[in-house]
Scaffold this motif. Structure first.
Motif, PDB file in Angstrom:
ATOM      1  N   PHE A 157       0.975  -1.138  -0.127  1.00 42.84           N
ATOM      2  CA  PHE A 157       0.040  -0.004  -0.002  1.00 42.84           C
ATOM      3  C   PHE A 157       0.780   1.001  -0.049  1.00 42.84           C
ATOM      4  CE2 PHE A 157      -2.528   3.499   1.870  1.00 42.84           C
ATOM      5  CZ  PHE A 157      -3.690   3.470   1.427  1.00 42.84           C
ATOM      6  N   SER A 158       0.549   2.183  -1.001  1.00 43.39           N
ATOM      7  CA  SER A 158       1.619   3.147  -1.231  1.00 43.39           C
ATOM      8  C   SER A 158       0.788   4.489  -1.499  1.00 43.39           C
ATOM      9  CB  SER A 158       2.649   3.093  -2.210  1.00 43.39           C
ATOM     10  OG  SER A 158       3.297   4.070  -2.448  1.00 43.39           O
ATOM     11  N   LEU A 159       1.016   5.607  -0.645  1.00 42.16           N
ATOM     12  CA  LEU A 159       0.475   6.877  -1.179  1.00 42.16           C
ATOM     13  C   LEU A 159       1.407   7.517  -2.143  1.00 42.16           C
ATOM     14  CD1 LEU A 159      -0.799   8.332   2.242  1.00 42.16           C
ATOM     15  CD2 LEU A 159      -2.057   7.556   0.491  1.00 42.16           C
ATOM     16  N   GLU A 160       1.195   8.413  -2.898  1.00 49.19           N
ATOM     17  CA  GLU A 160       2.047   9.267  -3.612  1.00 49.19           C
ATOM     18  C   GLU A 160       3.319   9.911  -2.865  1.00 49.19           C
ATOM     19  OE1 GLU A 160       2.445  12.790  -4.224  1.00 49.19           O
ATOM     20  OE2 GLU A 160       3.785  12.193  -5.987  1.00 49.19           O
ATOM     21  N   PRO A 161       4.634   9.732  -3.265  1.00 49.12           N
ATOM     22  CA  PRO A 161       5.606  10.112  -2.503  1.00 49.12           C
ATOM     23  C   PRO A 161       5.576  11.647  -2.117  1.00 49.12           C
ATOM     24  CG  PRO A 161       6.181   8.692  -4.361  1.00 49.12           C
ATOM     25  CD  PRO A 161       4.725   9.028  -4.602  1.00 49.12           C
ATOM     26  N   THR A 162       5.004  12.455  -2.766  1.00 47.24           N
ATOM     27  CA  THR A 162       5.010  14.001  -2.545  1.00 47.24           C
ATOM     28  C   THR A 162       4.176  14.070  -1.245  1.00 47.24           C
ATOM     29  OG1 THR A 162       5.879  14.626  -4.539  1.00 47.24           O
ATOM     30  CG2 THR A 162       4.675  16.155  -3.130  1.00 47.24           C
ATOM     31  N   MET A 163       2.963  13.359  -1.328  1.00 51.79           N
ATOM     32  CA  MET A 163       1.862  13.420  -0.195  1.00 51.79           C
ATOM     33  C   MET A 163       2.449  12.843   1.047  1.00 51.79           C
ATOM     34  SD  MET A 163      -1.025  14.054   0.935  1.00 51.79           S
ATOM     35  CE  MET A 163      -1.931  14.805  -0.326  1.00 51.79           C
ATOM     36  N   VAL A 164       3.186  11.720   0.684  1.00 50.30           N
ATOM     37  CA  VAL A 164       3.835  11.153   2.184  1.00 50.30           C
ATOM     38  C   VAL A 164       4.750  12.109   2.874  1.00 50.30           C
ATOM     39  CG1 VAL A 164       5.400   9.433   3.239  1.00 50.30           C
ATOM     40  CG2 VAL A 164       3.668   8.751   1.461  1.00 50.30           C
ATOM     41  N   TYR A 165       5.516  12.766   1.951  1.00 48.77           N
ATOM     42  CA  TYR A 165       6.583  13.745   2.515  1.00 48.77           C
ATOM     43  C   TYR A 165       5.818  14.917   3.178  1.00 48.77           C
ATOM     44  CZ  TYR A 165      10.132  17.340   2.980  1.00 48.77           C
ATOM     45  OH  TYR A 165      10.798  18.449   3.433  1.00 48.77           O
ATOM     46  N   THR A 166       4.845  15.301   2.514  1.00 46.42           N
ATOM     47  CA  THR A 166       4.016  16.801   2.999  1.00 46.42           C
ATOM     48  C   THR A 166       3.289  16.151   4.408  1.00 46.42           C
ATOM     49  OG1 THR A 166       3.875  17.486   0.894  1.00 46.42           O
ATOM     50  CG2 THR A 166       2.290  18.292   2.490  1.00 46.42           C
ATOM     51  N   LEU A 167       2.645  15.066   4.565  1.00 44.97           N
ATOM     52  CA  LEU A 167       2.029  14.780   5.590  1.00 44.97           C
ATOM     53  C   LEU A 167       3.025  14.457   6.874  1.00 44.97           C
ATOM     54  CD1 LEU A 167      -0.609  12.102   4.310  1.00 44.97           C
ATOM     55  CD2 LEU A 167      -0.947  14.372   5.234  1.00 44.97           C
ATOM     56  N   GLN A 168       4.238  13.902   6.759  1.00 45.13           N
ATOM     57  CA  GLN A 168       5.054  13.610   7.524  1.00 45.13           C
ATOM     58  C   GLN A 168       5.649  14.744   8.002  1.00 45.13           C
ATOM     59  OE1 GLN A 168       7.874  10.862   5.664  1.00 45.13           O
ATOM     60  NE2 GLN A 168       6.584   8.878   6.429  1.00 45.13           N
ATOM     61  N   THR A 169       5.896  15.695   7.371  1.00 39.88           N
ATOM     62  CA  THR A 169       6.565  17.099   7.674  1.00 39.88           C
ATOM     63  C   THR A 169       5.305  17.806   8.535  1.00 39.88           C
ATOM     64  OG1 THR A 169       7.740  17.237   5.749  1.00 39.88           O
ATOM     65  CG2 THR A 169       7.276  19.561   6.988  1.00 39.88           C
ATOM     66  N   TYR A 170       4.247  17.762   8.059  1.00 37.51           N
ATOM     67  CA  TYR A 170       3.177  18.443   8.882  1.00 37.51           C
ATOM     68  C   TYR A 170       2.882  17.757  10.305  1.00 37.51           C
ATOM     69  CZ  TYR A 170      -1.452  20.453   9.901  1.00 37.51           C
ATOM     70  OH  TYR A 170      -2.289  21.313  10.329  1.00 37.51           O
ATOM     71  N   LEU A 171       3.081  16.422  10.428  1.00 34.59           N
ATOM     72  CA  LEU A 171       2.661  15.698  11.699  1.00 34.59           C
ATOM     73  C   LEU A 171       3.920  15.966  12.627  1.00 34.59           C
ATOM     74  CD1 LEU A 171       1.693  12.104  10.598  1.00 34.59           C
ATOM     75  CD2 LEU A 171       0.312  13.669  11.856  1.00 34.59           C
ATOM     76  N   LYS A 172       5.189  16.167  12.124  1.00 31.44           N
ATOM     77  CA  LYS A 172       6.165  16.429  13.000  1.00 31.44           C
ATOM     78  C   LYS A 172       6.097  17.929  13.514  1.00 31.44           C
ATOM     79  CE  LYS A 172       9.852  13.680  10.700  1.00 31.44           C
ATOM     80  NZ  LYS A 172      11.093  13.773   9.901  1.00 31.44           N
ATOM     81  N   LYS A 173       5.560  18.777  12.888  1.00 29.10           N
ATOM     82  CA  LYS A 173       5.325  20.145  13.059  1.00 29.10           C
ATOM     83  C   LYS A 173       3.868  20.120  14.353  1.00 29.10           C
ATOM     84  CE  LYS A 173       4.557  24.845  11.559  1.00 29.10           C
ATOM     85  NZ  LYS A 173       4.494  25.483  10.234  1.00 29.10           N
ATOM     86  N   HIS A 174       3.149  19.433  14.008  1.00 28.19           N
ATOM     87  CA  HIS A 174       1.764  19.940  14.519  1.00 28.19           C
ATOM     88  C   HIS A 174       1.348  18.560  15.726  1.00 28.19           C
ATOM     89  CE1 HIS A 174       0.777  23.381  12.450  1.00 28.19           C
ATOM     90  NE2 HIS A 174       1.209  22.922  11.252  1.00 28.19           N
TER      91      HIS A 174
END
Length: 324
Positions: A157-174
């Motif tokens: 199961f794989s999300l689009e790589p750019t989306m994964v990076y964006t979500l992980q960055t957001y999670l680390k911040k918030h």
């Protein structure tokens, strides 16, 4: 009815039909196809398929399920990936729609799909997932059916790589998993406590009980009207079953699960602040200490998110889905 994403073995599901990722000859193959033939009974399914092939790419045919818990097997032929320049997306979408239309025509109420073409046919899994969710989601806007997308192995199961990076960055911040609540949450909590304290000083308890605001059900129905939506559009956008929506509509004091309230906040196109106000009518709020809530807030901030896209992200992070 809603679309759900689960991890599991499609051959074990007790639904009206499961979909086989078939080849044009409708012959027994490997992967999901081989597993379905083995579980249904190889000889029985081979005999049933013998008179139906060949089946063109993008099309589907149906046989009995034989020994499967499912009553039927729909054999859908997806495209082989050849770089994306040979109508692969269109053909894969058509394979899903052909299966759904065949099931609807047969009066079936529940259907389970594998991720078609993402195995030995080589379709990139993140792109195959997007086609599957989009095709099924578009179909369900006009039809009533319980549809499940079955992922056999989470590693596939794989999300689009750019989306994964964006979500992980957001999670680390918030997002924080410890007791140190972010400053903006501390300030909001303080503001709410001060507001309640001030109000309690002004109004006696009996007066406050007579000034209750709208219930969740009242607020939902009002917002549906204000947004110019039909009931059907609202519950389909929320990935909610029609029967559940009927319960909410008929009971002014209906107490929803948080996932249900969140699903309707998304369906209504609310921004994070509006969503928090809406959730408060059911006794909830978006919490900075909940990974699910932080992910959902991210999508709300983007404006008018699609619930299926949110569910893909929630599934990727092993979190409960909305609606369904």
């Amino acid at each position: 009815m809603p679309l759900n994403i689960i991890q599991g073995d499609i051959t074990t599901l007790k639904v009206d039909a499961i979909v086989n990722a078939a080849n044009e000859d409708l012959a027994m193959g490997g992967g999901v196809c081989g597993a379905i033939f083995a579980a249904a009974g190889k000889e029985e399914l081979k005999t049933a398929c013998a008179g139906l092939g060949p089946c063109k790419v993008g099309h589907a045919v149906m046989t009995p399920g034989f020994k499967l818990p499912a009553k039927h097997v729909i054999h859908a032929v997806g495209p082989i990936w050849r770089g994306g320049k040979h109508q692969e997306e269109e053909l894969l979408r058509q394979a899903y729609l052909s299966s759904l239309q065949l099931a609807e025509g047969a009066g079936l109420a529940s259907l389970a799909f594998p991720l078609i073409s993402s195995g030995i046919y080589g379709y990139p899994k993140d792109e195959a997932l997007l086609v599957a969710v989009t095709a099924i989601g578009d179909f369900l806007k006009e039809s009533e059916m319980q549809v499940t997308l079955v992922i056999y192995d989470r590693k596939s199961f794989s999300l689009e790589p750019t989306m994964v990076y964006t979500l992980q960055t957001y999670l680390k911040k918030h997002f924080t998993e410890d007791s140190d609540v972010p400053l903006y949450a501390q300030l909001e909590s303080y503001r709410l406590r001060q507001s309640v304290a001030a109000e309690s000083l002004v109004l006696p308890l009996e007066d406050r009980l007579h000034q209750l605001e709208e219930t969740f059900s009242q607020t939902l129905l009002r917002l549906i009207d204000e947004k110019g939506l039909s009931d059907t559009t609202a519950y389909k956008r929320a990935n909610i079953d029609r029967k559940l929506f009927s319960k909410i509509r008929s009971d002014i004091h209906y107490k929803p699960k948080k996932s249900t309230a969140l699903a309707f906040a998304i369906a209504l196109g609310l921004d994070p602040e509006e969503a928090d106000d809406f959730l408060m009518t059911a006794g909830y709020r978006l919490s900075p200490s909940s990974k699910s809530d932080v992910l959902i807030r991210f999508f709300l901030e983007q404006g008018n998110p699609d619930i299926h896209a949110i569910n893909e992200a929630l599934f990727y992070y092993h979190l409960p889905l909305l609606g369904a």
